[in-house]
Design a protein around this motif. Structure first.
Motif, short mmCIF file in Angstrom:
data_model
loop_
_atom_site.label_atom_id
_atom_site.label_comp_id
_atom_site.label_asym_id
_atom_site.label_seq_id
_atom_site.Cartn_x
_atom_site.Cartn_y
_atom_site.Cartn_z
N ARG A 1 -2.21 7.27 6.72
CA ARG A 1 -2.57 8.56 7.31
C ARG A 1 -1.48 9.05 8.25
N ASP B 1 0.82 -1.20 0.00
CA ASP B 1 0.00 0.00 0.00
C ASP B 1 0.86 1.26 0.00
N ARG C 1 -6.44 -5.93 7.58
CA ARG C 1 -5.47 -5.43 6.60
C ARG C 1 -5.91 -4.09 6.03
N ASP C 2 -7.21 -3.97 5.73
CA ASP C 2 -7.70 -2.70 5.17
C ASP C 2 -7.55 -1.55 6.15
N ARG D 1 -3.60 -0.63 6.67
CA ARG D 1 -2.93 0.14 5.63
C ARG D 1 -3.43 1.58 5.58
N LEU D 2 -4.71 1.76 5.89
CA LEU D 2 -5.28 3.10 5.89
C LEU D 2 -4.69 3.93 7.03
N GLU E 1 -8.10 3.64 13.70
CA GLU E 1 -9.36 3.45 12.97
C GLU E 1 -9.91 2.07 13.33
#
Lengths: 281, 281, 281, 281
Positions: free
Chosen positions: D259, D99, D250-251, D254-255, D232
């Motif tokens: 950030r 990512d 995982r989502d 990576r976010l 998050e």
């Protein structure tokens, strides 16, 4: 004492420095600062909190204004902890009103609420129980001008800073929109620009969206088209009826409206063309 | 062996019991079950996972179908762990494709991807690096019918179950929409029904919304009006340019599309008028 | 008439089919169904809504029980639209109570609230204004056993189905936890397992988390360790004081508690070891 | 040319004005400004973007420093558009690395990535395909000091500004933590402070939480206790296995990491005791 200084003007170099100097001229210390220069409109918005030993707001205003006068800016200064005066317009649906009154009572909202106006009598007891004046101003197509004149008179009489439509089921006339431009906040029960107009949850159900929402915006002459202050959504699925969406939406509406009222009352919202600049803390 | 049974029919009493009996006839044990009767359309949707010692899907299908035949339902049964075959259509924008290929490689998506089709050559290397066939099908106004015929031929040839438009910048013809009805998923880069059509992030910026989103939906002849499968949003503020919204939106788009693809490939999505029923686990 | 059937037992083949047959024996049509087999504990949980022309719940119960008796399951059946009876325990902090009463008044919660119990007098007026009995049961270390006995007596007397601790500032004794096991819901003002115990928002502030939350869970003898029913979070940043987090948290707490109460009252929550299975609609 | 000015010092009156004057001394126009005075630590943090016709950063630094030198502040000034130099440490799990590289390639991250270091060879091809140097630094208990020395040498050699642990499965020694204090960002796969240490998704599953999350934080000698930069969460339910939580996580990871990297690389993150101040745009 804490002051809030706000200004909105065409951007040009030197504004921030001038404001800093102006704050210094009033023996002020800048404790919070936010600014934004909009590339689309060329508009510069700024909000500053400053602390000064001076207790006279006029003196502070005058000192700062002198320091920046050559820049031709128009700026507002007011004591930060002086609550804004808010008038609520409401019909029969009560969840936004109940929520605003609860938050106000708990000291969550930086406002005074001298009066609540409704085109129905239903919510009088609720309002009066909170020690707030309730004024019944019925509206029919033929009496609308008089009714709006009465609202405007109440705005004058109570030195109202801004008006909140807490699910008020009447469309304001173009004249009233103009008179109170930038000073009327509406809560619309959809995620605008989707589902303008009536029965938005039914529209949302028919379209099969997977999130429903609410939007707080300034009222303009064009219905549900005013600058957006705040939005929020909540997830729904195929099992939700329009009626259940209405119930779920109540939670979102009251939250969005409370956030918008707080931001506006703290002078954090600036008009910027069809958009808003909101300096959240 | 695990099977997935799906059916969609006008609701009437006894369907669930008949399905349970049918599962019994195939020595099957129901391990997951979801159903919905839509009050608007009267449509009943059901999805059942069952485990049976029988290894022959035709035998299972036949046993269950006999048990329920008097109800006149049309139902589908297939092995749960047999991946769906997905064709991806893409242009030059690669984030959705990159994400789908990454998830597929990690075993996150219950699909096979025999072929990726593009109207440009740009993404060939990326696709072929994953061991997937890449077919360049250029599209011009005059060659569009031939191009679409070629896509349909690839759908046939590769026994494709469904097609994903992973930011494919061509509008499908009405004919193709009809041929593949309910089998084409598009990702639109706005929170529908807001900002249909071109440059939705620029529209969102101009309107000043406080949340931007993405929508995965089935493609129909009417642009951006097909039944919605999944939506998600992300918060923005006044500082975000349209270009920054495009970047933020990429994260939402790829997430929404991956969820929609997973739900569809697991037979969890049912058409129900203009809406979808989605049985999330 | 609509019935809700729930069961929780060790998983084995044939349960779903047996339930479907039982529903048939009562001329019932299954209108909603959810099930889960937990791989960790081997426990099978199931919730079924069924519609039957039979108006006698005992007859329905008997018909279904006969059909499934050989499976040795223990199942519950009750009329779906008969509200659960909820007792609220509260101290002085009122936002959760205010919210539950508002939702109850609007018909959002599928419960009756025959009585609210508090260890303080402060909220008597609020409760009685809603036409609900308010009982003051003071608690001191030495009177705690008597106080708890009084609560248990009220539970008996009012045929209470479950108890909600709406920010009740007393720790229940192990004995009371056991007596009401699986029937007491607490709202804890943190995102568990973070920040157990006292002053969680101050703990969250000190740790510098970027999201704060609330957790509704069943009460067990181990403080803040019971099975979680629902959680939600809200974003904060460095500017938020512990006091502002308390205010922001109020919105999350009331939402989380309302969702948990609804799920429990609709028989959608199943204990599964240290976890819960929640069949959201 | 645009410059970023940052400072962190004990709060006292006049800092903002001095900075404004300093900016003026460099013919600079302040285009973005954020500040925070922490009531707990008494620390003042400030970040200013300014535009000046001066092209020589040393001259700008000198002009501003002179203007504020009497305040005894230590401040940093650098060209805003000069990317920070980031070294990535990684093991075998690739989603965060994939990512970061994708975003970097798209121009989303304001960084250069001169080198990626791993204790395994697995991800060499991925890294080198992006034209980035890959260095294999194996780590065993006995070679750990040498390995860390090698990492430090690479930090020196490549003039690295900060290090990212993109799911690096080695605990850094106290010495390395001290050497790179405030310059190492880790992504932890839980919503801290819940589920520190190993296998957090399995811990989350066992505890039955309804939201799982990820946390980006600065690395300190105490494991998973460093100041939090970003967090998050994503909703889960009882059906999710630990393995599925890993995939969902995982989502989020990576976010959150992207950030945090962006905020740090734009000089938006300030240490403030055990917490961070993050001036998001």
């Amino acid at each position: 004492m804490h002051y809030v200084l706000t200004l909105s003007c065409p951007d040009h170099p030197g504004i921030v420095r001038a404001i800093a100097q102006g704050a210094g001229a009033a023996d002020g210390n800048i404790t919070e600062s936010a600014q934004f220069s909009d590339p689309v409109t060329g508009l510069f918005s700024m909000r500053v909190e400053l602390e000064s030993p001076w207790e006279d707001v006029d003196a502070v205003r005058s000192a700062i204004t002198s320091a920046v006068h050559e820049l031709g800016m128009h700026l507002q200064i007011r004591p930060r902890d002086e609550p804004r005066r808010m008038l609520i317009l409401v019909s029969k649906i009560d969840h936004c009103l109940v929520d605003l009154l609860y938050r106000w009572e708990r000291g969550e909202l930086p406002v005074d609420i001298p009066v609540v106006v409704s085109n129905h009598e239903d919510l009088r007891e609720l309002v009066e129980r909170h020690g707030i004046e309730f004024v019944h101003v019925p509206v029919t197509p033929s009496t609308k001008p008089e009714a709006e004149a009465q609202v405007l008179a109440l705005v004058e009489q109570h030195r109202i800073d801004f008006v909140v439509l807490a699910r008020y089921m009447q469309v304001l006339s173009d004249d009233l929109c103009r008179s109170l431009s930038g000073r009327v906040i509406n809560i619309h029960h959809s995620f605008l620009p989707g589902f303008k107009g009536a029965k938005p949850y039914h529209q949302a159900h028919a379209r099969g969206v997977k999130l429903i929402g609410a939007t707080a915006h300034y009222v303009t002459a064009e219905l549900d088209e005013g600058p957006i202050i705040e939005q929020e959504v909540v997830r729904v699925n195929h099992t939700r009826t329009p009626e259940q969406m209405v119930a779920l939406g109540r939670d979102v509406e009251r939250l969005v409206l409370a956030r918008a009222v707080t931001a506006h009352a703290e002078d954090r919202v600036f008009l910027c063309g069809a958009r808003t600049v909101v300096f959240h803390p």
